[in-house]
Design a protein around this motif. Sequence first.
Motif, PDB file in Angstrom:
ATOM      1  N   SER A 171       0.860  -1.188   0.000  1.00  0.00           N
ATOM      2  CA  SER A 171       0.000   0.000   0.000  1.00  0.00           C
ATOM      3  C   SER A 171       0.892   1.233   0.000  1.00  0.00           C
ATOM      4  O   SER A 171       1.650   1.453   0.950  1.00  0.00           O
ATOM      5  N   ILE A 172       0.793   2.024  -1.068  1.00  0.00           N
ATOM      6  CA  ILE A 172       1.703   3.159  -1.246  1.00  0.00           C
ATOM      7  C   ILE A 172       0.896   4.427  -1.520  1.00  0.00           C
ATOM      8  O   ILE A 172       0.001   4.428  -2.373  1.00  0.00           O
ATOM      9  N   ASN A 173       1.211   5.482  -0.798  1.00  0.00           N
ATOM     10  CA  ASN A 173       0.549   6.762  -1.039  1.00  0.00           C
ATOM     11  C   ASN A 173       1.032   7.375  -2.345  1.00  0.00           C
ATOM     12  O   ASN A 173       2.068   6.983  -2.892  1.00  0.00           O
ATOM     13  N   THR A 174       0.299   8.349  -2.834  1.00  0.00           N
ATOM     14  CA  THR A 174       0.665   9.007  -4.085  1.00  0.00           C
ATOM     15  C   THR A 174       1.374  10.327  -3.820  1.00  0.00           C
ATOM     16  O   THR A 174       1.062  11.036  -2.868  1.00  0.00           O
ATOM     17  N   GLN A 175       2.331  10.632  -4.671  1.00  0.00           N
ATOM     18  CA  GLN A 175       3.064  11.893  -4.570  1.00  0.00           C
ATOM     19  C   GLN A 175       2.505  12.936  -5.535  1.00  0.00           C
ATOM     20  O   GLN A 175       2.422  14.118  -5.208  1.00  0.00           O
ATOM     21  N   ARG A 176       2.094  12.482  -6.723  1.00  0.00           N
ATOM     22  CA  ARG A 176       1.564  13.414  -7.712  1.00  0.00           C
ATOM     23  C   ARG A 176       0.634  12.674  -8.666  1.00  0.00           C
ATOM     24  O   ARG A 176       0.876  11.509  -8.997  1.00  0.00           O
ATOM     25  N   ILE A 177      -0.429  13.361  -9.081  1.00  0.00           N
ATOM     26  CA  ILE A 177      -1.377  12.804 -10.047  1.00  0.00           C
ATOM     27  C   ILE A 177      -1.478  13.773 -11.219  1.00  0.00           C
ATOM     28  O   ILE A 177      -1.727  14.965 -11.039  1.00  0.00           O
ATOM     29  N   ILE A 178      -1.246  13.265 -12.425  1.00  0.00           N
ATOM     30  CA  ILE A 178      -1.217  14.107 -13.626  1.00  0.00           C
ATOM     31  C   ILE A 178      -2.290  13.630 -14.601  1.00  0.00           C
ATOM     32  O   ILE A 178      -2.167  12.545 -15.190  1.00  0.00           O
ATOM     33  N   ARG A 179      -3.349  14.420 -14.746  1.00  0.00           N
ATOM     34  CA  ARG A 179      -4.357  14.110 -15.759  1.00  0.00           C
ATOM     35  C   ARG A 179      -3.930  14.685 -17.101  1.00  0.00           C
ATOM     36  O   ARG A 179      -3.302  15.744 -17.163  1.00  0.00           O
ATOM     37  N   HIS A 180      -4.294  13.996 -18.180  1.00  0.00           N
ATOM     38  CA  HIS A 180      -3.995  14.543 -19.503  1.00  0.00           C
ATOM     39  C   HIS A 180      -4.713  15.882 -19.653  1.00  0.00           C
ATOM     40  O   HIS A 180      -5.898  15.997 -19.346  1.00  0.00           O
ATOM     41  N   PRO A 181      -4.001  16.926 -20.101  1.00  0.00           N
ATOM     42  CA  PRO A 181      -4.620  18.260 -20.193  1.00  0.00           C
ATOM     43  C   PRO A 181      -5.782  18.331 -21.176  1.00  0.00           C
ATOM     44  O   PRO A 181      -6.615  19.236 -21.079  1.00  0.00           O
ATOM     45  N   GLY A 182      -5.861  17.383 -22.096  1.00  0.00           N
ATOM     46  CA  GLY A 182      -6.938  17.400 -23.067  1.00  0.00           C
ATOM     47  C   GLY A 182      -8.104  16.499 -22.715  1.00  0.00           C
ATOM     48  O   GLY A 182      -8.979  16.254 -23.559  1.00  0.00           O
ATOM     49  N   TYR A 183      -8.159  16.004 -21.486  1.00  0.00           N
ATOM     50  CA  TYR A 183      -9.223  15.088 -21.093  1.00  0.00           C
ATOM     51  C   TYR A 183     -10.594  15.738 -21.226  1.00  0.00           C
ATOM     52  O   TYR A 183     -10.826  16.845 -20.761  1.00  0.00           O
ATOM     53  N   MET A 191      -4.486   9.204 -17.085  1.00  0.00           N
ATOM     54  CA  MET A 191      -3.750   9.973 -16.075  1.00  0.00           C
ATOM     55  C   MET A 191      -2.603   9.123 -15.548  1.00  0.00           C
ATOM     56  O   MET A 191      -2.626   7.888 -15.614  1.00  0.00           O
ATOM     57  N   LEU A 192      -1.605   9.818 -15.037  1.00  0.00           N
ATOM     58  CA  LEU A 192      -0.433   9.175 -14.444  1.00  0.00           C
ATOM     59  C   LEU A 192      -0.407   9.433 -12.948  1.00  0.00           C
ATOM     60  O   LEU A 192      -0.777  10.521 -12.486  1.00  0.00           O
ATOM     61  N   ILE A 193       0.023   8.444 -12.198  1.00  0.00           N
ATOM     62  CA  ILE A 193       0.133   8.560 -10.750  1.00  0.00           C
ATOM     63  C   ILE A 193       1.573   8.252 -10.358  1.00  0.00           C
ATOM     64  O   ILE A 193       2.087   7.168 -10.661  1.00  0.00           O
ATOM     65  N   LYS A 194       2.200   9.216  -9.700  1.00  0.00           N
ATOM     66  CA  LYS A 194       3.548   8.985  -9.180  1.00  0.00           C
ATOM     67  C   LYS A 194       3.435   8.531  -7.735  1.00  0.00           C
ATOM     68  O   LYS A 194       2.812   9.197  -6.901  1.00  0.00           O
TER      69      LYS A 194
END
Length: 245
Positions: free
Chosen positions: A89-101, A111-114
């Motif tokens: 179980s790992i928390n997220t540092q950053r979430i990046i949605r595609h700007p054109g969604y 989207m990407l999850i770091k």
Amino acid sequence: MTAFIILALHAISLFLAVFSLEDDRIVRSYDCPNNSVPYIASLNIGYHVCAGSLITSQWVVSAALCYQSRLQVRLGEQNTDASEGTVQSINTQRIIRHPGYNSMTLDNNIMLIKLASPAILNAYVQPVSLPSACPVEGTYCLISGWRKPQNTGSNYPIRLQCQDMYVLSDAACHNSFPGQSTANLICIGNIHEGDNSCQGDSGAPAVCSGQLHGITSQTCAENKPGLYTKVCNYKAWIQNAISAN
């Protein structure tokens, strides 16, 4: 009275037979063999909400519609109702949605999850490869997720579910979703049955020939294939976003 009972029992048997056939037609899923989908991720906000795919030790890709300001990623999970000793179980540092969604057309639904810390890679947790090229019609794909099939209650199944599906042609996709399918979406379904209802969680992976080709974008469309974000169109965006972050 005896004749009435016999007729009633016959009617019940017929109903159960029809229901069983319909349920089989819609579900077509099975418990994934243990450790067979080491790249799948469960996205949680205290409970499971979506799925995703581990693509590096610190990055998960999912659908943009799954965005939450706070997410926890669970890797190595097979049975959500058991303590398996394999889950990270790992928390997220950053979430990046595609700007054109676009939430209306589901275009650019990615989207990407770091992760806050890298996952420990082992037999239960492994990344899946990004596509080297776009898939062709008829390519076999493995769909996986915890989504409960239609009309079978609101709870998610406790065991990871798998389904065997195939990439459909662009023409078949456009015919199934007139005015909705875009060049960034592909349809994956059962070419022998003609539909693909409720085949996984939003954000769940469609892995074809060992590569991540689809991200579940729309499910539970009865008598229609599933709509998936076409990952090959976003390989450069994914790589650039990871490099910049």
